[in-house]
Design an enzyme around this catalytic site. Structure first.
Site, mmCIF file in Angstrom:
data_model
loop_
_atom_site.group_PDB
_atom_site.id
_atom_site.type_symbol
_atom_site.label_atom_id
_atom_site.label_comp_id
_atom_site.label_asym_id
_atom_site.label_seq_id
_atom_site.Cartn_x
_atom_site.Cartn_y
_atom_site.Cartn_z
ATOM 1 N N GLU A 54 14.556 1.291 -0.660
ATOM 2 C CA GLU A 54 15.872 0.905 -1.498
ATOM 3 C C GLU A 54 15.655 0.336 -2.714
ATOM 4 O O GLU A 54 16.459 0.302 -3.649
ATOM 5 C CB GLU A 54 16.657 0.252 -0.410
ATOM 6 C CG GLU A 54 17.577 0.824 0.852
ATOM 7 C CD GLU A 54 17.949 0.153 1.693
ATOM 8 O OE1 GLU A 54 18.956 -0.385 1.833
ATOM 9 O OE2 GLU A 54 17.129 -0.263 2.466
ATOM 10 N N LEU A 108 1.355 4.901 1.079
ATOM 11 C CA LEU A 108 0.898 5.944 2.099
ATOM 12 C C LEU A 108 0.807 7.314 1.374
ATOM 13 O O LEU A 108 -0.120 7.850 1.888
ATOM 14 C CB LEU A 108 1.892 5.696 3.414
ATOM 15 C CG LEU A 108 1.694 4.280 4.209
ATOM 16 C CD1 LEU A 108 2.891 4.307 5.158
ATOM 17 C CD2 LEU A 108 0.373 4.066 4.605
ATOM 18 N N LYS A 164 3.502 10.949 -3.286
ATOM 19 C CA LYS A 164 4.480 12.039 -3.571
ATOM 20 C C LYS A 164 5.737 11.615 -2.949
ATOM 21 O O LYS A 164 6.977 11.781 -3.394
ATOM 22 C CB LYS A 164 4.078 13.154 -2.789
ATOM 23 C CG LYS A 164 4.569 14.533 -3.307
ATOM 24 C CD LYS A 164 3.828 15.803 -3.105
ATOM 25 C CE LYS A 164 4.319 17.092 -3.641
ATOM 26 N NZ LYS A 164 3.562 18.047 -3.537
ATOM 27 N N THR A 165 5.807 11.459 -1.452
ATOM 28 C CA THR A 165 7.045 11.226 -0.859
ATOM 29 C C THR A 165 7.748 9.519 -1.212
ATOM 30 O O THR A 165 8.814 9.310 -1.463
ATOM 31 C CB THR A 165 6.979 10.947 0.688
ATOM 32 O OG1 THR A 165 5.698 10.332 1.152
ATOM 33 C CG2 THR A 165 6.552 12.373 1.147
ATOM 34 N N ARG A 217 0.657 -0.973 -0.015
ATOM 35 C CA ARG A 217 -0.144 0.021 -0.122
ATOM 36 C C ARG A 217 0.692 1.108 -0.087
ATOM 37 O O ARG A 217 1.833 1.271 0.667
ATOM 38 C CB ARG A 217 -0.874 0.024 1.355
ATOM 39 C CG ARG A 217 -1.705 1.082 1.185
ATOM 40 C CD ARG A 217 -2.849 0.881 2.424
ATOM 41 N NE ARG A 217 -3.937 2.112 2.356
ATOM 42 C CZ ARG A 217 -4.680 2.127 3.495
ATOM 43 N NH1 ARG A 217 -4.756 1.231 4.621
ATOM 44 N NH2 ARG A 217 -5.507 3.042 3.258
#
Lengths: 762, 293
Positions: free
Chosen positions: A710, A635, A638-639, A633
């Site tokens: 990563e 969250l 954008k980040t 999922r």
């Protein structure tokens, strides 16, 4: 619940960072602060025969100097990855306990002075003589004495892996690929150097430390100094990048605490950039040798994947070459072996995709070679070999999505119709090539109980706390979203508090697990408060929700209503005021599934790259990268996208730029500066597109989050290397790929361009 | 100084001296004040129009931030990037005369192949100096005794046995200006820089080139190399080979080969011999063909 999860919320720490009001560990103002400077060993091996500190002690502003002659003894603490949640020293060696020098740069003195420049100057005045002994600092120097360790990676992984019968597999193969690769060492180089500020108040120690895990810092310093963890508080709000350099707790942290104790003042140590190459580990120099066996229709029958690398005198460290690389394809025979050379370097450590970045590179370059040899499209070859179960255990993946990654990535990139012939596209002086690779990153359940506290006030605002820190990944933003969602209140009504070991326990966000494990605890804390209040409401005869099924109550904007009936309900505030409650609070906790959970555990992705190679000069520039990832999922798209994009650019950096080179004569890194150790600049960044494929996962915590930290790097370098082959017709089996590797394989001069000639590749 | 390589006893701030002008000279040359900022020179109309090679070299050097601060005189006097010179620890004849050269058998991928000695193989790092060398610039200085005009090729010294001495400036002597003589050939000029990353990085090899063709033959040519020499390298052998020849890949390759015949590579920088030749050919082809990069 409020729908704030999944929104592309901008970083809540953005304004503080761009205006400079976000304070990092080296920016905490303290009265009486002194500054420390480490003196590193000039030689790589030997003994200190004399130390003369007289001149340095007389220098202006010097408050004290510690060497092995007056440094207190510390406890031995075993090396265990910080992921596990205990003490986590980066190496079992602790400096200045005796006169032996094991590696160049090893701290041999620490100078404390009133001012930073005074400390720097005095450090140059410490006179040290050495009895130098021969050193081993490269694989080549120690190859003859290589050994097979029992375990690697801080004891987390066996040094050997076998499945099926690899000899039978090779015997059944129609085609063999045999590819040796060499990899230069890498250094993380986050822009914020490792920095510690230590303050003693009686027997209480406060540390402001630039780290990836404040709990790990607390427990490691406690273990080394023989202090109770309750005496140590670590405060770390913002960290300026880490990439693994701050995943473990390196000696300078405890040295700073000891220096502060010695001079009886607060002491700050910020490692100068040059010492960042000898103070916080690195990705070790390594060679990997892969052999693939396959049938003529492209089915893998055997993989042999061997690695040799160099470690420190004290620890059996190797990043694993074939964790993920053994799991991506349903190959019946697999053999992986790590061998080590003991050398005069510090213990290597986790570095951006530790293991996967290099191991999957090796596998995916060999797969590209296999595809070329068989005349099968590289994606098709992978589709023929991927598997719905973990080939090592036979367990189904907790969630998958790899096929969708190939499909959507290929579509976004424009892979269809690709001419597989190398050197088939040229624009002006540039040869254009495309390549792809599979990506995978493990989900490791080594962490212990994660906790968070949610505290809701009667006005409907909340504070949610846990002992994590923001190292630039977006944690504080995403956890604010998770808390708001769990509580059913607005984003602006939540303050997420973090960066203090006095807060409820959170593990070190390493191994791309931060979003998964911290969000699980935050979610459980937030929903626990929500459930308390729903329970109160349905049992309150004055509440419009009286008698309702608690499971049928939803909360949004701080108002509890019946699902499907927004008119029946009341706000948290009205309920709490009626009950004369000023607040409500709960601790939420989350324990990972057991290590033997019957699931395959990986995050999957696919990488695509288009490169341009100067047809005469061999200069390589990446023009376009596409990554498609299935991180469970999402969250915050954008980040998440930012992290994945950053990872892909690190992959480009790994492929084309990054390499630390050892000067074996002195046992010192020859390019220990950001002027000589190249990382990409903005002008190198190509167009980077990220596709997010959400997959449902019921194993990885209550929200089904995997990780994006990563995997963006894994496979990116392979896609680029494969594209360089496609552009030029030559496979470079060394990273970073540079002009000198290609030059001899590019037909000389513009004649080829002028005549439009296609070189003979047979 | 920050790296303890140099430890001067006295620093004099010369930033307030009135030496920051870029002037067009009546005959078509330039006079560039020693304190003119790299970014200002790169944008000066006379430079952009009459000496594109100088403007391009400036814009491909350093970073925007550094170009805004760095002076032209300072650029000419910048120290080498050799990591053994800068580590303040290794043997280095330039830093500590007589101590030896760690680069000779060390990590010397970026080091020079032309103009080297057994005392020093450090590469001269400047870009704009390469363009200025191609343009026969003159360095004007003022010393306690008198003013001097030093042809730029003589301003940069080969390391020889005295690598610590990089230019002929005497104690108390200051660069005041750089003059570039009128050079009609420079209107068709180019600076190409090849490096590992796209920006903010020193050259593996760079080429300053200008050429004037008359009746298909090369009437005048200027060629200088960066990234491969211990000083900004005027490629005089190549120039001599080219004058009077027909412009074309064959003559360019012949000239490049002659220039690099004198190269003395080490194992890690041996690729530069081939790279430099290909770069020369690329630069000349680009100028004469309108070849696109």
């Amino acid at each position: 619940m409020s729908g704030v999860i999944g929104q592309a919320v901008s970083r809540i720490d953005g304004p503080a960072k761009v205006t400079g009001s976000a304070h990092y560990s080296g920016e905490i103002a303290l009265p009486g602060l002194a500054y420390a400077e480490i003196v590193g060993a000039r030689v790589a091996s030997g003994r200190i025969t004399s130390i003369d500190t007289a001149q340095a002690e007389d220098a202006e502003g010097v408050a004290g100097i510690l060497t092995h002659l007056n440094m207190p003894k510390v406890n031995n603490v075993p090396l265990l990855p910080s992921l596990i949640g205990g003490p986590a020293p980066g190496e079992t060696f602790f400096p200045m306990q005796d006169d032996v020098v094991h590696y160049a740069g090893q701290p041999v003195a620490i100078v404390v002075a009133d001012g930073l420049e005074q400390a720097q100057h005095a450090a140059t005045l410490v006179q040290i003589s050495y009895a130098e002994t021969p050193s081993i600092t490269t694989i080549d120097q120690g190859r003859a004495d290589a050994y097979e360790p029992e375990k690697i990676f801080g004891g987390l992984m066996p040094a050997q892996t076998r499945r099926g019968n690899v000899e039978d597999g090779f015997a059944a193969a129609d085609l063999l690929i045999d590819a040796p690769f060499r990899f230069a060492a890498n250094h993380h180089n986050p822009i914020e150097a490792l920095t510690t500020t230590a303050v003693w108040d009686g027997d209480q120690l406060t540390l402001y430390d630039s780290c990836q895990g404040i709990k790990a810092v607390q427990l490691t310093v406690a273990a080394l100094l023989g202090l109770s963890p309750s005496k140590i508080r670590v405060l770390t709000r913002y960290v300026g990048g880490a990439f693994g350099a701050k995943a473990m707790v390196w000696p300078h942290v405890t040295l700073t605490a000891l220096a502060a104790q010695y001079v009886r003042r607060p002491v700050r140590l910020a490692l100068p950039r040059g010492q960042m190459f000898t103070s916080c580990g690195h990705r070790e120099e390594q060679e990997q040798h892969i052999e693939l066996g396959a049938t003529s229709d492209g089915k893998l029958t055997a993989i042999r994947h061997h690695k040799i690398s160099i470690t420190s005198p004290f620890d059996d460290w190797a990043e694993p070459a074939f964790g993920v690389a053994s799991q991506l394809y349903a190959c019946p025979g697999f053999e992986g072996v790590h061998r080590l050379v003991r050398g005069n370097t510090m213990t290597p450590t986790f570095t951006r995709g530790p293991g996967e970045a290099v191991g999957v590179f090796t596998l995916e370059c060999a797969m590209d070679e296999l595809a070329s040899e068989l005349g099968i499209d590289p994606i098709e070859l992978r589709l023929r070999n991927i598997t719905d179960v973990d080939p090592n255990t036979g367990h189904p993946w907790s969630s998958y999505g790899l096929r969708e990654c190939f499909e959507r990535g290929a579509r976004r990139f424009g892979w269809a119709g690709r001419n597989p012939q190398p050197r088939s596209e040229r624009h002006g002086n540039w040869l254009i090539g495309t390549g792809m690779a599979t990506a995978g990153y493990p989900i490791a359940f080594f962490m212990h109980t994660q906790r968070a506290r949610a505290h809701l006030y009667a006005d409907g605002t909340a504070i949610v706390q846990t002992a994590t820190q923001e190292f630039g990944t977006g944690t504080s933003t995403v956890m604010t979203q998770v808390a708001a969602d769990g509580l059913g209140i607005g984003l602006r009504d939540v303050r997420f508090e973090f960066g203090d070991t006095d807060l409820p326990n959170a593990g070190s966000p390493v191994g791309s697990n931060g979003a998964m494990m911290v969000s699980a605890a935050v979610h459980n804390a937030a929903t626990a408060v929500r459930d308390q209040l729903i329970t109160l409401a349905v049992s309150d005869s004055q509440s419009p929700l009286h008698g309702a099924d608690p499971a049928g109550v939803v909360v949004a904007g701080g108002r509890m209503t019946l699902a499907g009936d927004a008119n029946t309900g009341e706000t948290y505030s009205s309920l709490m005021q009626r009950h004369i409650m000023s607040d409500a609070e709960a601790i939420g906790s989350w324990d990972p599934p057991p290590l033997d959970t019957p699931h395959g555990l990986l995050t999957f992705g696919a990488q695509f790259a288009r490169v341009a190679v100067d047809a005469d000069l061999g200069i390589i520039r990446v023009r376009h990268m596409v990554g498609a990832f299935a991180p469970g999922r999402v969250l915050n798209p954008k980040t998440a996208r930012s992290q994945l994009m950053g990872g892909m650019l690190w992959g480009m950096s790994q492929a084309l730029l990054e390499g630390t080179h050892m000067d074996t004569r002195h046992g010192r890194w020859a390019n220990a500066s950001l002027g000589d150790y190249l990382v990409p600049v903005n002008a190198d960044a190509p167009d980077v597109d990220v596709e997010l494929i959400e997959v449902e996962d019921h194993v990885t915590g209550p929200l089904g989050v995997k990780g994006v930290g990563e995997i963006g790097q894994v496979g990116a370098a392979a896609a680029i290397a494969n594209a360089v082959y496609h552009a030029t017709g030559y496979r470079v089996r060394e990273l970073p790929i540079a002009v000198e590797h290609l030059l001899a394989h590019l037909p000389s001069g513009p004649a080829s361009a002028a005549a439009g000639a296609q070189p003979d590749l047979t | 100084m920050r790296q303890n390589v140099l430890r001067p006893g006295l620093l004099v701030d010369i930033n307030d001296l009135p030496l920051n002008r870029v002037e067009d000279l009546p005959e078509g040359g330039l006079r560039i004040g020693a304190l003119a900022r790299m970014s200002d020179v790169a944008q000066a109309a006379g430079v952009v129009q009459r000496f594109p090679v100088i403007s391009q070299a400036l814009l491909l050097g350093a970073s925007a931030q550094l170009r805004n601060m760095a002076s032209m005189g300072g650029n000419l006097c910048q120290r080498v990037r050799c990591s053994y010179f800068r580590d303040a620890t290794s043997p280095c004849n330039k830093r500590d005369p007589g101590s030896g050269c760690a680069a000779l058998d060390g990590f010397n991928r970026g080091h020079a192949i032309l103009g080297t000695s057994d005392k020093c193989i450090a590469t001269h790092p400047s870009d704009v100096a390469v363009a200025l060398v191609a343009m026969d610039a003159v360095v004007h200085t003022r010393g306690p005794a008198d003013d001097r005009a030093i042809p730029i090729e003589e301003f940069f010294l080969l390391p020889g046995d005295t690598p610590e001495r990089e230019h002929p400036l005497e104690h108390g002597e200051l660069i005041v200006a750089i003059e570039v003589p009128a050079t009609p050939t420079a209107r068709l000029s180019i600076y190409l820089k090849f490096r590992d990353r796209e920006s903010y990085e020193f050259a593996l090899v760079s080429v300053a080139a200008a050429v004037r063709i008359q009746d298909g033959a090369i009437a005048d040519v200027r060629l200088a190399l960066g990234g491969v020499g211990t000083k900004p390298w005027r490629a005089r052998r190549a120039e001599a080979s080219l004058v009077g020849k027909l412009a074309g890949e064959a003559s360019f390759a012949e000239a490049a080969g002659q220039e690099l015949a004198a190269a003395k590579p080490r194992p890690l920088n041996a690729f530069k011999v081939e790279l430099a030749q290909r770069a020369i050919i690329r630069a000349l082809m680009t100028l004469t063909n309108g070849d696109t990069r």
